[in-house]
Design a protein around this motif. Structure first.
Motif, PDB file in Angstrom:
ATOM      1  N   ASN A   1      12.753 -52.696  28.787  1.00 56.24           N
ATOM      2  CA  ASN A   1      11.588 -52.189  28.061  1.00 56.24           C
ATOM      3  C   ASN A   1      11.729 -50.709  27.715  1.00 56.24           C
ATOM      4  OD1 ASN A   1      11.271 -51.444  30.794  1.00 56.24           O
ATOM      5  ND2 ASN A   1       9.120 -51.011  30.420  1.00 56.24           N
TER       6      ASN A   1
ATOM      7  N   SER B   1      10.623 -51.848  21.847  1.00 58.88           N
ATOM      8  CA  SER B   1       9.231 -52.106  21.462  1.00 58.88           C
ATOM      9  C   SER B   1       8.415 -50.828  21.601  1.00 58.88           C
ATOM     10  CB  SER B   1       8.632 -53.201  22.344  1.00 58.88           C
ATOM     11  OG  SER B   1       8.725 -52.807  23.701  1.00 58.88           O
ATOM     12  N   ILE B   2       7.197 -50.888  21.101  1.00 57.44           N
ATOM     13  CA  ILE B   2       6.314 -49.720  21.116  1.00 57.44           C
ATOM     14  C   ILE B   2       5.543 -49.675  22.430  1.00 57.44           C
ATOM     15  CG2 ILE B   2       4.312 -48.657  20.002  1.00 57.44           C
ATOM     16  CD1 ILE B   2       5.257 -49.943  17.401  1.00 57.44           C
ATOM     17  N   HIS B   3       5.482 -48.494  23.015  1.00 53.65           N
ATOM     18  CA  HIS B   3       4.740 -48.296  24.261  1.00 53.65           C
ATOM     19  C   HIS B   3       3.460 -47.519  23.981  1.00 53.65           C
ATOM     20  CE1 HIS B   3       7.945 -49.278  27.372  1.00 53.65           C
ATOM     21  NE2 HIS B   3       8.480 -49.564  26.199  1.00 53.65           N
ATOM     22  N   ASP B   4       2.445 -47.782  24.813  1.00 54.40           N
ATOM     23  CA  ASP B   4       1.229 -46.977  24.698  1.00 54.40           C
ATOM     24  C   ASP B   4       1.390 -45.714  25.545  1.00 54.40           C
ATOM     25  OD1 ASP B   4       0.539 -47.613  27.406  1.00 54.40           O
ATOM     26  OD2 ASP B   4      -0.244 -49.536  26.700  1.00 54.40           O
TER      27      ASP B   4
ATOM     28  N   GLY C   1       0.185 -44.910  28.306  1.00 52.98           N
ATOM     29  CA  GLY C   1       0.179 -45.059  29.761  1.00 52.98           C
ATOM     30  C   GLY C   1      -1.146 -44.691  30.387  1.00 52.98           C
ATOM     31  N   HIS C   2      -2.075 -44.193  29.578  1.00 51.57           N
ATOM     32  CA  HIS C   2      -3.423 -43.914  30.063  1.00 51.57           C
ATOM     33  C   HIS C   2      -4.391 -44.221  28.934  1.00 51.57           C
ATOM     34  CE1 HIS C   2      -3.860 -40.182  27.713  1.00 51.57           C
ATOM     35  NE2 HIS C   2      -2.567 -40.041  27.923  1.00 51.57           N
ATOM     36  N   GLU C   3      -5.596 -44.550  29.296  1.00 50.54           N
ATOM     37  CA  GLU C   3      -6.585 -44.836  28.261  1.00 50.54           C
ATOM     38  C   GLU C   3      -7.127 -43.532  27.698  1.00 50.54           C
ATOM     39  OE1 GLU C   3      -8.410 -49.189  29.191  1.00 50.54           O
ATOM     40  OE2 GLU C   3      -9.178 -47.581  30.451  1.00 50.54           O
TER      41      GLU C   3
ATOM     42  N   THR D   1       3.781 -42.942  34.256  1.00 54.36           N
ATOM     43  CA  THR D   1       4.281 -43.964  33.340  1.00 54.36           C
ATOM     44  C   THR D   1       4.939 -43.295  32.143  1.00 54.36           C
ATOM     45  OG1 THR D   1       2.523 -45.458  33.997  1.00 54.36           O
ATOM     46  CG2 THR D   1       3.646 -45.945  31.932  1.00 54.36           C
TER      47      THR D   1
END
Lengths: 456, 188
Positions: A373, A399-402, A404-406, A415
């Motif tokens: 990943n 792939s695309i990652h966010d 790691g926090h909202e 993260t």
């Protein structure tokens, strides 16, 4: 040099132009030759780590202001300006300064660049390096010579010639540039790839490389000595070339394309060939099937593996009697090696969280894609010794990652957020010199796939 | 009147809260009228809603540790299933594009599936070499829906942050290695 070509003033422009052209020319010729020598030597394998070491060491030496060594205690022949026209003499002076080795060396950068271009073994890189080096040597002269007659210009020249601080600042700037080289190398993390253009599914036999381009099959020698057109969807192995045309598989001699075997394999979608074996992957109801045929008895079909959808069998790759392919399932990803002559099989790589695909084999060496990943790696290593694979090529995450926090919450998290790659690793091939890899676009049509090579 | 969800979320016992929430969910499932009376109140958090301590997220293919009811990874933004590479996948595990179409190779065949493993039980177990499991959890109201927050527990003295692990909602000597969450469809 500035004062040498600054008079008579009516010739300054011509002299500066000639000097600039000469310096760039000298740099290009010198470093392009170094690139050719490096390519001919071909003994460095993974050059980039050495490039980082060389650039780092030179950068430290520059930053500390150490005495440049080895030193060349020579200057350009002063009498030239009296025996030939000044613009011509300026051009010749430019060439000598562009060559770099003919006059006094002011920074470690010259030696670092020589080593780096040799290590990389790329004439194109040599040309670009030489152009930059020549321009760098010419620029102060070309800028200052026309204004040396005015007070401001004379002050600048005096400052350059008489104050060590000026050279120290320049050397610090050079050190910074070398630091950028180090960071760029570390950022690359693996060998830089050479783009061979649009194409997919490479295969190698000796120094012959075959792949499928949008215009058809391509056969090319690794040393660039020749290229030819072959049928599309072809693969090479040993002295043979095989290709599929619908459900028909053709096998022919690589040397003259004289037919060896034609057979019908319903649903065939991938093939591999060697002097002893032909392996086909075909779609069958509910999945895929790998079968092998000895070229001495092609009517005998040897089943190798079967997979039920969505599990996939990878493109087969052969070296003699050794077959490798991947098995991709949602619980386990593995690479399997089968000795077709002995009838034995073994899982040579496996992963429960990463994806291992598209292996190729050459002798005892295996190349394959490892996708996680966070990164995509092309790895090369001994087929029967896990844990010692090295990275031949590294791409960013598949792939695309966010974040790691909202959003609107603390960003205090460990993260990581790796950058997504524009490409996805696909089919591979292995020669004694290079690794060949197909890159599929992460977004868009797979028809725009690209083939790259990277030194082993 | 204090919102029901917030009152429950503020309860001192998370296990008791779990039991009460279960009953509440059954009630809420009965009609949207009741849910309309419940004003959404977003819980305090460390780096995602509902998480009030410093233990970091479990390793997740796309970042935020959102999982489904079985612990498999979901993309936090939209709850789409993702494999261990972070690629959106269909029910067969095949990677798909933004429109849900299966990604194809140059021959027009589907790209191979990648492993899809449970974030805690498989992923953390593989990472720390000790069996990790889910023991307890707690619930908060996040984004208008009940969120189940889950401790991933293992017999480990250290949590994912690298410092000492705490007991949290772990049993039998296990300690919290990392946290993740499951977003229910239950409004709050």
């Amino acid at each position: 040099m500035i004062e040498t070509i600054s008079g008579p003033r009516r010739l300054v422009s011509a002299s500066c132009a000639a000097f600039g052209v000469g310096a760039c020319l000298g740099g290009i010729v010198t470093f392009a030759l170094l690139g050719l020598v490096g390519r001919a030597a071909h003994s460095f394998g993974h050059a980039l780590p050495f490039v980082a070491v060389v650039a780092g060491a030179a950068g430290i030496a520059e930053a500390r202001g150490m005495a440049v060594a080895p030193q060349i205690r020579r200057q350009v022949p002063e009498h030239w300006r009296r025996v030939v026209a000044l613009p011509l003499a300026a051009g010749l002076y430019g060439i000598l300064l562009g060559i770099g080795f003919t006059t006094f060396v002011y920074t470690f950068a010259l030696w670092a660049l020589v080593a780096i271009v040799l290590l990389l073994g790329s004439p194109v890189t040599g040309v670009l390096t030489g152009l930059a080096f020549g321009a760098g040597r010419a620029l102060p002269v070309v800028l200052l010579a026309p204004i040396v007659h005015v007070r401001f210009g004379r002050d600048l020249v005096d400052r350059m010639a008489q104050r060590p601080r000026t050279l120290s600042v320049v050397r610090l700037a050079v050190a910074s540039c070398l630091l950028v080289v180090v960071l760029a190398v570390l950022g690359t993390a693996a060998g830089a790839a050479t783009n061979l253009g649009s194409g997919t599914d490479p295969s190698v036999s000796g120094t012959s490389v075959v792949w499928t381009a949008p215009t058809g099959g391509v056969l090319r020698q690794e040393d660039g000595s020749g290229a030819a057109t072959v049928p599309p969807r072809a693969t090479v192995g040993g002295s043979l070339l095989a290709w599929r045309d619908g459900s028909t598989v053709h096998v022919a001699r690589l040397a003259d394309l004289s037919p060896v075997l034609d057979l019908d394999v319903t649903g065939v979608n991938a093939i591999a060939v060697s002097d002893e074996w032909l392996v086909t992957r075909a779609q069958v109801p509910g999945g895929e099937k790998l079968t092998a045929r000895s070229l001495s008895a092609p009517s005998t079909v040897v089943p190798v593996a079967t997979a039920h959808t969505p599990t996939r069998l990878g493109r087969p790759a052969l070296d003699g009697s050794l077959l490798v392919y991947h098995v991709a399932a949602s619980r386990l990803s593995s690479i399997v090696a089968v000795d077709l002559a002995g009838g034995t099989r073994r899982v040579v790589r496996r992963s429960a969280s990463g994806q291992l695909t598209n292996p190729a084999v050459l002798g005892a060496d295996l190349v394959y894609d490892r996708l996680t990943n966070t990164a995509q790696l092309v790895q090369v290593g001994p087929i029967d010794r896990r844990g010692s694979d090295r990275i031949a090529l590294k791409l960013n995450a598949p792939s695309i990652h966010d974040a790691g926090h909202e959003s609107h919450y603390s960003n205090h998290t460990r993260t990581r957020r790796p950058r997504p790659a524009n490409w996805r690793l696909w089919t591979t091939a292995l020669s004694s010199r290079n690794v060949y890899v197909t890159l599929l676009p992460r977004i868009g049509s797979p028809a725009s796939a690209r083939l790259v090579s990277v030194a082993r | 009147m204090r919102p029901i969800g917030e009152s429950l979320a503020a309860s001192t016992s998370r296990r008791g809260f779990l039991a009460r929430t279960s009953r509440l969910l059954a009630v809420l499932a009965g009609g949207g009228a009741i849910s309309a009376l419940v004003k959404p109140g977003t819980a305090d958090a460390f780096h995602f809603c509902g998480h009030i301590y410093t233990t970091d997220s479990c390793p997740h293919p796309t970042g935020l540790p959102r999982v489904d009811a079985h612990g498999f990874p979901l993309r936090a933004a939209d709850g789409h299933p993702v494999d261990d590479l972070g690629q959106p996948v269909n029910t067969a595990g095949q990677p798909v594009d933004a429109s849900g179409r299966v990604l194809l190779d140059p021959d027009g065949l589907p790209l191979p599936p990648a492993p899809r493993t449970r974030v805690c039980q498989d992923g953390v177990t593989g990472r720390i070499g000790r069996r990790a499991r889910i023991d307890g959890s707690w619930y908060r109201c996040c984004g208008g829906h009940i969120r189940k927050l889950v401790d991933c527990c293992a017999h480990t003295p250290r949590r994912i942050n690298g410092d000492a692990a705490l007991t949290g909602y772990c049993y039998s000597g296990r300690r919290v290695y990392c946290v993740m969450y499951y977003d229910t469809k239950i409004p709050c």
